[in-house]
Motif scaffolding. Structure first.
Motif, PDB file in Angstrom:
ATOM      1  N   GLU A 161      18.864  56.302 -55.278  1.00  0.00           N
ATOM      2  CA  GLU A 161      17.958  55.508 -56.114  1.00  0.00           C
ATOM      3  C   GLU A 161      17.471  54.271 -55.367  1.00  0.00           C
ATOM      4  N   ALA A 162      18.378  53.607 -54.673  1.00  0.00           N
ATOM      5  CA  ALA A 162      18.001  52.402 -53.935  1.00  0.00           C
ATOM      6  C   ALA A 162      17.083  52.736 -52.771  1.00  0.00           C
ATOM      7  N   TYR A 163      17.324  53.867 -52.145  1.00  0.00           N
ATOM      8  CA  TYR A 163      16.498  54.275 -51.000  1.00  0.00           C
ATOM      9  C   TYR A 163      15.045  54.500 -51.425  1.00  0.00           C
ATOM     10  N   TYR A 164      14.843  55.077 -52.604  1.00  0.00           N
ATOM     11  CA  TYR A 164      13.496  55.394 -53.065  1.00  0.00           C
ATOM     12  C   TYR A 164      12.869  54.293 -53.925  1.00  0.00           C
ATOM     13  N   ALA A 165      13.609  53.232 -54.185  1.00  0.00           N
ATOM     14  CA  ALA A 165      13.077  52.136 -54.998  1.00  0.00           C
ATOM     15  C   ALA A 165      12.052  51.324 -54.206  1.00  0.00           C
ATOM     16  N   GLU A 166      11.217  50.571 -54.912  1.00  0.00           N
ATOM     17  CA  GLU A 166      10.296  49.656 -54.243  1.00  0.00           C
ATOM     18  C   GLU A 166      11.118  48.582 -53.546  1.00  0.00           C
ATOM     19  N   GLN A 167      10.732  48.224 -52.316  1.00  0.00           N
ATOM     20  CA  GLN A 167      11.593  47.388 -51.477  1.00  0.00           C
ATOM     21  C   GLN A 167      10.824  46.230 -50.864  1.00  0.00           C
ATOM     22  N   GLU A 168      11.596  45.255 -50.402  1.00  0.00           N
ATOM     23  CA  GLU A 168      11.035  44.140 -49.639  1.00  0.00           C
ATOM     24  C   GLU A 168      12.074  43.675 -48.626  1.00  0.00           C
ATOM     25  N   THR A 169      11.609  43.060 -47.543  1.00  0.00           N
ATOM     26  CA  THR A 169      12.508  42.540 -46.507  1.00  0.00           C
ATOM     27  C   THR A 169      12.555  41.030 -46.596  1.00  0.00           C
ATOM     28  N   ILE A 170      13.785  40.492 -46.658  1.00  0.00           N
ATOM     29  CA  ILE A 170      13.978  39.051 -46.787  1.00  0.00           C
ATOM     30  C   ILE A 170      15.020  38.586 -45.787  1.00  0.00           C
TER      31      ILE A 170
ATOM     32  N   ILE B 207      21.979  36.853 -51.179  1.00  0.00           N
ATOM     33  CA  ILE B 207      23.161  36.883 -52.044  1.00  0.00           C
ATOM     34  C   ILE B 207      22.745  37.283 -53.461  1.00  0.00           C
ATOM     35  N   GLY B 208      23.424  38.290 -54.000  1.00  0.00           N
ATOM     36  CA  GLY B 208      23.141  38.759 -55.354  1.00  0.00           C
ATOM     37  C   GLY B 208      22.093  39.847 -55.427  1.00  0.00           C
ATOM     38  N   ARG B 209      21.352  40.080 -54.325  1.00  0.00           N
ATOM     39  CA  ARG B 209      20.321  41.114 -54.342  1.00  0.00           C
ATOM     40  C   ARG B 209      20.936  42.490 -54.111  1.00  0.00           C
ATOM     41  N   ILE B 210      20.220  43.543 -54.498  1.00  0.00           N
ATOM     42  CA  ILE B 210      20.675  44.919 -54.309  1.00  0.00           C
ATOM     43  C   ILE B 210      20.138  45.430 -52.980  1.00  0.00           C
ATOM     44  N   SER B 211      21.020  45.825 -52.119  1.00  0.00           N
ATOM     45  CA  SER B 211      20.608  46.287 -50.797  1.00  0.00           C
ATOM     46  C   SER B 211      19.880  47.627 -50.896  1.00  0.00           C
ATOM     47  N   ALA B 212      18.807  47.755 -50.104  1.00  0.00           N
ATOM     48  CA  ALA B 212      18.146  49.048 -49.923  1.00  0.00           C
ATOM     49  C   ALA B 212      18.398  49.547 -48.508  1.00  0.00           C
ATOM     50  N   ASP B 213      19.304  48.904 -47.842  1.00  0.00           N
ATOM     51  CA  ASP B 213      19.549  49.114 -46.417  1.00  0.00           C
ATOM     52  C   ASP B 213      21.042  49.316 -46.190  1.00  0.00           C
TER      53      ASP B 213
ATOM     54  N   GLN C 124      13.930  43.110 -37.865  1.00  0.00           N
ATOM     55  CA  GLN C 124      14.167  41.718 -37.480  1.00  0.00           C
ATOM     56  C   GLN C 124      15.638  41.356 -37.660  1.00  0.00           C
ATOM     57  N   THR C 125      16.231  40.757 -36.630  1.00  0.00           N
ATOM     58  CA  THR C 125      17.591  40.239 -36.743  1.00  0.00           C
ATOM     59  C   THR C 125      17.617  39.141 -37.792  1.00  0.00           C
ATOM     60  N   GLY C 126      18.661  39.160 -38.624  1.00  0.00           N
ATOM     61  CA  GLY C 126      18.769  38.136 -39.662  1.00  0.00           C
ATOM     62  C   GLY C 126      18.036  38.484 -40.936  1.00  0.00           C
ATOM     63  N   SER C 127      17.516  39.718 -41.010  1.00  0.00           N
ATOM     64  CA  SER C 127      16.791  40.169 -42.200  1.00  0.00           C
ATOM     65  C   SER C 127      17.474  41.393 -42.798  1.00  0.00           C
ATOM     66  N   VAL C 128      17.195  41.638 -44.064  1.00  0.00           N
ATOM     67  CA  VAL C 128      17.739  42.818 -44.728  1.00  0.00           C
ATOM     68  C   VAL C 128      16.694  43.309 -45.734  1.00  0.00           C
ATOM     69  N   THR C 129      16.652  44.612 -45.917  1.00  0.00           N
ATOM     70  CA  THR C 129      15.751  45.203 -46.904  1.00  0.00           C
ATOM     71  C   THR C 129      16.489  45.349 -48.224  1.00  0.00           C
ATOM     72  N   VAL C 130      15.862  44.855 -49.298  1.00  0.00           N
ATOM     73  CA  VAL C 130      16.489  44.853 -50.615  1.00  0.00           C
ATOM     74  C   VAL C 130      15.550  45.523 -51.624  1.00  0.00           C
ATOM     75  N   VAL C 131      16.123  45.895 -52.769  1.00  0.00           N
ATOM     76  CA  VAL C 131      15.325  46.459 -53.854  1.00  0.00           C
ATOM     77  C   VAL C 131      14.468  45.334 -54.441  1.00  0.00           C
TER      78      VAL C 131
END
Length: 496
Positions: free
Chosen positions: A422-431, A437-443, A485-492
Motif C-alpha cells: 500500500e505504501a509503495y503504491y501510495a502518492e509520495q513525496e521526498t523530504i 519524524i512521524g511520517r509514513i515511509s514509502a522507502d 539525495q543523501t539526507g532525504s527519504v520518500t514518504v507517503v
C-alpha cells in the motif's frame, strides 16, 4: 516375417562426480560452431579489450539456449540432470537454478506460499529482498525480534521462544521466514522452529544466503536437515559459483514443485546465462567432492589465527561458546567476526585501514566489528596476511579508550501503519530526513552491507530511525534508499 523389437537406452545413473551442464557447455564451446544466433558477440568472434580481459573461452561459453544445452524454464536434459544432482547433494527433493541471486529466490518463496493479505512471520533483521517480496506479493509482515548482542554490536537469529510467541499471536499466519545462518554466521535452533511451525500448519522458508557450505561443515546442521520446506542459498557466496548464481531447494509436499517452477519462471529471464548456470553445476561438484576436506584443512589454521589476534587483548573474535552460552545458538566459524572497538576505533575505520594500508578487502564493517569470510579458496598465507595486518593496526593505531555507541544495533520494530505494498503504491513525496519524524515511509532505508532495514514502506519513521540513519551515514555512508539525495527519504504524501 522378422519382428523388430523396440529397445530403450537405459538411463544412466547420475553421480556427484558428474557435471552434466558444465561438461555440455564446454563441449559446445569447443565445437567450432558458426554462430548466427544471439548473443551478438557470436561466441567472442571479435578481438576486443573485453575478450582480452576475461578470456576467449568465457565468451565461447556465453551462449543461448539450444537443444544440446537445454532450457532453464522447461529443463529436460542437462539442466534437469544438473538440478537433480544439486538436489541430491543438499538432501532436497528438488533444486531450481537461480540466475538473479538469492534475491529472486526469496521473492519466489514468498510468492509461492503466500497470497495477498496473508501474514508472513519474519525476523526484523531480514534482508531487503524480503521487504521487496512483501511489496510484490501483498503479504502483511509480522516481525519477530532477533537476539541482540550489545557486546559485539550485532543481531543474531530469532530465538525459538520468539518464534513460538509469534505463532501464538498470529494463528492465521501462512508462512514463517528464518534467516539461517545470519550474515554474521549465527544459527538458531532451526529444527525446533520447523517442528513448532509445522505443528501450527505454517510453512517454513529459509534465507540461507550465507549457508551454501553448511552441508560439508563438520557438526553443522543445514536448513534441509532441520526440516525447512523451501530454502534459498547463495552458492556464489560460500559455495564457489559465479556471483549472482543461487539455488532454490524444496523438500516435502507442503508446496508443489510445479508451483515453485511456475513462479521462478515468472521472475527469471528467458535468456538464462549459461556461465552462471554451469558455474552452479561445477561448484556443486567441487563442494561435494572436496569441500569437507578443504574446510577440515582450514579449521586449525583459523584457530591459530584467532589465538594470535586475541593475544593483545584489544580484539575479540565471536566464537561458538559465546553464542551458545548467551543466546542458545551456534556459530559458523567460517565467518570471522572480529570485535575491534577495544582499539578505540569503529569497525568502519578498521575496515578502511585494512583496505587502504594493507590491501585487504573485508566482507563488511559494523560499528564494533569487521568480518572476514573464510572459504576453500583461502590458505595459510591469506589468513596469515589478515592476522599480521590486524596485529600491525593494534600496534600502530590503538587509542587509550574503548569505543562505545548507542547506535550500533538496530533493535526496534517500528509501527506498521500501512502494508508495504500500500505504501509503495501510495502518492509520495521526498523530504529531508530530519523533517520525517512521524511520517509514513514509502522507502526502505537499509544498512548495506548486509541490507538490513532501518525502516520499510508502511512504517512510521521515528526519532530513533533518524538517529540510526545519521550514525551509519556519517560513519561509513552505508545507508541506501530509493531517494537520490543523501539526507532525504520518500514518504507517503499526507500520511501521518
Amino acid at each position: 516375417m522378422n519382428i523388430v523389437k523396440e529397445t530403450t537406452v537405459p538411463t544412466r545413473t547420475l553421480l556427484q562426480t558428474d557435471a552434466p551442464l558444465f561438461d555440455a557447455l564446454v563441449r559446445y564451446a569447443n565445437s567450432e560452431t558458426v554462430s548466427f544466433d544471439v548473443p551478438g558477440h557470436k561466441m567472442g568472434a571479435l578481438n576486443t579489450p573485453f575478450r582480452d580481459a576475461i578470456g576467449a573461452q568465457a565468451l565461447k561459453m556465453d551462449v543461448n539456449s539450444m537443444a544440446e544445452l537445454d532450457l532453464l524454464s522447461h529443463p529436460k536434459s542437462v539442466i534437469k540432470d544438473a538440478q537433480e544432482l544439486a538436489a541430491q547433494s543438499f538432501g532436497a527433493d528438488h533444486a531450481f537454478f537461480l540466475i538473479n541471486g538469492t534475491t529472486v529466490g526469496i521473492h519466489a518463496m514468498i510468492l509461492a506460499t503466500c497470497k495477498p493479505g496473508e501474514t508472513l512471520l519474519v525476523p526484523r533483521n531480514c534482508h531487503k529482498s524480503v521487504i521487496d517480496g512483501m511489496i510484490l506479493s501483498g503479504v502483511i509482515p509480522a516481525f519477530m525480534q532477533p537476539e541482540v548482542d550489545d557486546h559485539f554490536g550485532i543481531s543474531h537469529g530469532v530465538s525459538v521462544e520468539n518464534v513460538a510467541q509469534a505463532l501464538r499471536e498470529h494463528p492465521a499466519a501462512k508462512a514463517l521466514l528464518v534467516t539461517y545462518p545470519t550474515y554474521f554466521g549465527t544459527m538458531t535452533d532451526l529444527k525446533s522452529i520447523c517442528e513448532l511451525a509445522h505443528e501450527a500448519g505454517v510453512t517454513v522458508l529459509v534465507d540461507a544466503a550465507h549457508g551454501a557450505h553448511l552441508k560439508v561443515l563438520n557438526k553443522m546442521i543445514d536448513p534441509i536437515q532441520a526440516g525447512a520446506d523451501l530454502v534459498t542459498t547463495s552458492m556464489h557466496k560460500t559455495g564457489g559459483s559465479l556471483t549472482q548464481s543461487s539455488l532454490l531447494l524444496l523438500q516435502g509436499n507442503r508446496i508443489s514443485a510445479d508451483k515453485v517452477r511456475k513462479v521462478t519462471g515468472m521472475l527469471q529471464t528467458t535468456s538464462a546465462n549459461y556461465l552462471l548456470m554451469s558455474s552452479l553445476d561445477a561448484a556443486r561438484r567441487e563442494l561435494v567432492l572436496h569441500g569437507a576436506e578443504a574446510f577440515q584443512r582450514l579449521k586449525p589454521i583459523v584457530n591459530e589465527a584467532i589465538e594470535a589476534i586475541e593475544l593483545g587483548t584489544h580484539y575479540e573474535v565471536l566464537k561458538n561458546e559465546n553464542v551458545s552460552t548467551r543466546f542458545l545458538q551456534s556459530q559458523d566459524w567460517t565467518k570471522l567476526v572480529i570485535r575491534v572497538n577495544g582499539l578505540g576505533l569503529t569497525g568502519f575505520e578498521v575496515y578502511s585501514l585494512l583496505k587502504q594500508r594493507y590491501g585487504i578487502q573485508m566482507e563488511l564493517a559494523e560499528g564494533y566489528v569487521v568480518m572476514a569470510v573464510i572459504t576453500p579458496a583461502d590458505t595459510e598465507i591469506s589468513i596469515g596476511h589478515l592476522t599480521a595486518a590486524l596485529l600491525d593496526i593494534e600496534r600502530t593505531y590503538t587509542k587509550s579508550h574503548v569505543l562505545h555507541s548507542a547506535w550500533t544495533v538496530v533493535d526496534s520494530v517500528n509501527e506498521l501503519v500501512m502494508t508495504p505494498r500500500e505504501a509503495y503504491y501510495a502518492e509520495q513525496e521526498t523530504i529531508a530526513i530530519d523533517d520525517a519524524i512521524g511520517r509514513i515511509s514509502a522507502d526502505t532505508l537499509m544498512i548495506y552491507p548486509p541490507g538490513i532495514p532501518l525502516v520499510i514502506p508502511g512504517e512510521r519513521i521515528t526519532c530513533e530511525v533518524i538517529q540510526h540513519y545519521t550514525y551509519y551515514e556519517q560513519a561509513f555512508g552505508s545507508v541506501l534508499s530509493g531517494s537520490k539525495q543523501t539526507g532525504s527519504v520518500t514518504v507517503v504524501k499526507g500520511g501521518y
